[in-house]
Design a protein around this motif. Structure first.
Motif, mmCIF file in Angstrom:
data_model
loop_
_atom_site.group_PDB
_atom_site.id
_atom_site.type_symbol
_atom_site.label_atom_id
_atom_site.label_comp_id
_atom_site.label_asym_id
_atom_site.label_seq_id
_atom_site.Cartn_x
_atom_site.Cartn_y
_atom_site.Cartn_z
ATOM 1 N N PHE A 25 0.798 -1.225 0.082
ATOM 2 C CA PHE A 25 0.027 -0.010 0.053
ATOM 3 C C PHE A 25 0.834 1.289 0.007
ATOM 4 O O PHE A 25 0.525 2.225 -0.726
ATOM 5 N N ALA A 26 2.168 1.331 0.846
ATOM 6 C CA ALA A 26 2.728 2.304 0.986
ATOM 7 C C ALA A 26 3.596 2.642 -0.487
ATOM 8 O O ALA A 26 3.511 3.854 -0.975
ATOM 9 N N LEU A 27 4.080 1.530 -1.023
ATOM 10 C CA LEU A 27 4.635 1.543 -2.478
ATOM 11 C C LEU A 27 3.529 2.331 -3.460
ATOM 12 O O LEU A 27 3.910 3.134 -4.307
ATOM 13 N N GLY A 28 2.332 1.814 -3.524
ATOM 14 C CA GLY A 28 1.326 2.133 -4.221
ATOM 15 C C GLY A 28 0.923 3.592 -4.028
ATOM 16 O O GLY A 28 1.072 4.529 -4.977
ATOM 17 N N MET A 29 0.986 4.268 -2.690
ATOM 18 C CA MET A 29 0.769 5.571 -2.553
ATOM 19 C C MET A 29 2.202 6.593 -2.916
ATOM 20 O O MET A 29 1.701 7.662 -3.543
ATOM 21 N N ARG A 30 3.229 5.844 -2.826
ATOM 22 C CA ARG A 30 4.176 6.726 -3.094
ATOM 23 C C ARG A 30 4.569 6.863 -4.565
ATOM 24 O O ARG A 30 4.806 7.683 -5.181
ATOM 25 N N ALA A 31 4.004 5.651 -5.471
ATOM 26 C CA ALA A 31 4.121 5.667 -6.843
ATOM 27 C C ALA A 31 3.021 6.698 -7.401
ATOM 28 O O ALA A 31 3.300 7.440 -8.389
ATOM 29 N N GLU A 32 1.897 6.599 -6.717
ATOM 30 C CA GLU A 32 0.540 7.535 -7.382
ATOM 31 C C GLU A 32 1.148 8.843 -7.053
ATOM 32 O O GLU A 32 0.884 10.051 -8.093
ATOM 33 N N ALA A 34 4.447 10.207 -6.849
ATOM 34 C CA ALA A 34 5.539 10.557 -7.912
ATOM 35 C C ALA A 34 4.946 10.724 -9.226
ATOM 36 O O ALA A 34 5.617 11.435 -10.142
ATOM 37 N N GLY A 35 3.811 9.903 -9.390
ATOM 38 C CA GLY A 35 3.145 10.007 -10.898
ATOM 39 C C GLY A 35 2.378 11.282 -11.135
ATOM 40 O O GLY A 35 2.085 11.665 -12.205
ATOM 41 N N GLU A 36 1.871 12.103 -10.038
ATOM 42 C CA GLU A 36 1.474 13.416 -10.147
ATOM 43 C C GLU A 36 1.915 14.325 -10.710
ATOM 44 O O GLU A 36 1.563 15.096 -11.522
ATOM 45 N N GLY A 37 3.495 14.422 -10.455
ATOM 46 C CA GLY A 37 4.164 15.751 -11.069
ATOM 47 C C GLY A 37 3.926 16.724 -10.199
ATOM 48 O O GLY A 37 3.297 16.927 -9.288
ATOM 49 N N GLN A 38 5.049 17.869 -10.387
ATOM 50 C CA GLN A 38 4.934 18.791 -9.698
ATOM 51 C C GLN A 38 5.351 20.051 -10.630
ATOM 52 O O GLN A 38 5.623 19.799 -11.594
ATOM 53 N N LEU A 39 5.632 21.248 -10.122
ATOM 54 C CA LEU A 39 6.062 22.309 -10.772
ATOM 55 C C LEU A 39 7.284 22.059 -11.594
ATOM 56 O O LEU A 39 7.320 22.448 -12.863
ATOM 57 N N PRO A 45 2.253 9.106 -16.140
ATOM 58 C CA PRO A 45 0.945 8.639 -15.888
ATOM 59 C C PRO A 45 1.116 6.965 -15.574
ATOM 60 O O PRO A 45 0.306 6.330 -14.989
ATOM 61 N N ALA A 46 2.349 6.534 -15.887
ATOM 62 C CA ALA A 46 2.751 5.128 -15.764
ATOM 63 C C ALA A 46 3.043 4.808 -14.205
ATOM 64 O O ALA A 46 2.316 4.061 -13.583
ATOM 65 N N LEU A 47 3.602 5.759 -13.665
ATOM 66 C CA LEU A 47 3.755 5.684 -12.217
ATOM 67 C C LEU A 47 2.454 5.801 -11.462
ATOM 68 O O LEU A 47 1.926 5.058 -10.346
ATOM 69 N N LYS A 48 1.546 6.629 -11.993
ATOM 70 C CA LYS A 48 0.155 6.968 -11.373
ATOM 71 C C LYS A 48 -0.500 5.818 -11.715
ATOM 72 O O LYS A 48 -1.141 5.393 -10.612
ATOM 73 N N TYR A 49 -0.623 5.404 -12.650
ATOM 74 C CA TYR A 49 -1.529 3.917 -12.583
ATOM 75 C C TYR A 49 -0.939 2.907 -12.081
ATOM 76 O O TYR A 49 -1.648 1.840 -11.668
ATOM 77 N N VAL A 55 -2.683 -0.252 -5.008
ATOM 78 C CA VAL A 55 -3.796 -0.069 -4.002
ATOM 79 C C VAL A 55 -4.909 -0.791 -4.222
ATOM 80 O O VAL A 55 -5.331 -1.503 -3.499
ATOM 81 N N GLY A 56 -5.210 -0.924 -5.664
ATOM 82 C CA GLY A 56 -6.184 -1.816 -5.941
ATOM 83 C C GLY A 56 -6.004 -3.412 -5.490
ATOM 84 O O GLY A 56 -6.921 -4.142 -5.119
ATOM 85 N N ILE A 57 -4.869 -3.693 -5.658
ATOM 86 C CA ILE A 57 -4.633 -5.089 -5.257
ATOM 87 C C ILE A 57 -4.691 -5.194 -3.612
ATOM 88 O O ILE A 57 -5.262 -6.331 -3.302
#
Length: 89
Positions: A25-32, A34-39, A45-49, A55-57
């Motif tokens: 779950f923590a890896l999923g949250m971190r990947a999501e 990191a996938g959002e992007g910043q300024l 999108p690959a990290l986001k999905y 998290v779905g698993i």
């Protein structure tokens, strides 16, 4: 040897479900995140999905665990058998 075998099985399952799911779950949250992007970085999108998939698993495993715990009740009151026959008494 039967007791040692049983204890080892419980230990392995406990490690997987007790530490593995929160870690996943923590890896999923971190990947999501990191996938959002910043300024300064564009979104990935690959990290986001990947984060959504992890998290779905975790959610699917939790639902299956709840269904496993309540399988006898579901079978008795609703005649609903989700798991194979060996799971029921």
């Amino acid at each position: 040897m039967d007791i040692v075998s049983s204890i080892s099985k419980v230990l392995v399952v406990g490690l997987i479900l007790g530490a593995g799911l929160p870690a996943l779950f923590a890896l999923g949250m971190r990947a999501e995140a990191a996938g959002e992007g910043q300024l300064s970085r564009p979104a990935n999108p690959a990290l986001k999905y990947l984060g959504y998939a992890l998290v779905g698993i975790v959610l699917i495993v939790i639902v299956i665990g709840i269904l496993w715990v309540t399988r006898q009740t579901l079978s008795y009151y609703f005649d609903l058998r989700i798991f194979p026959d060996f799971a029921y008494k």
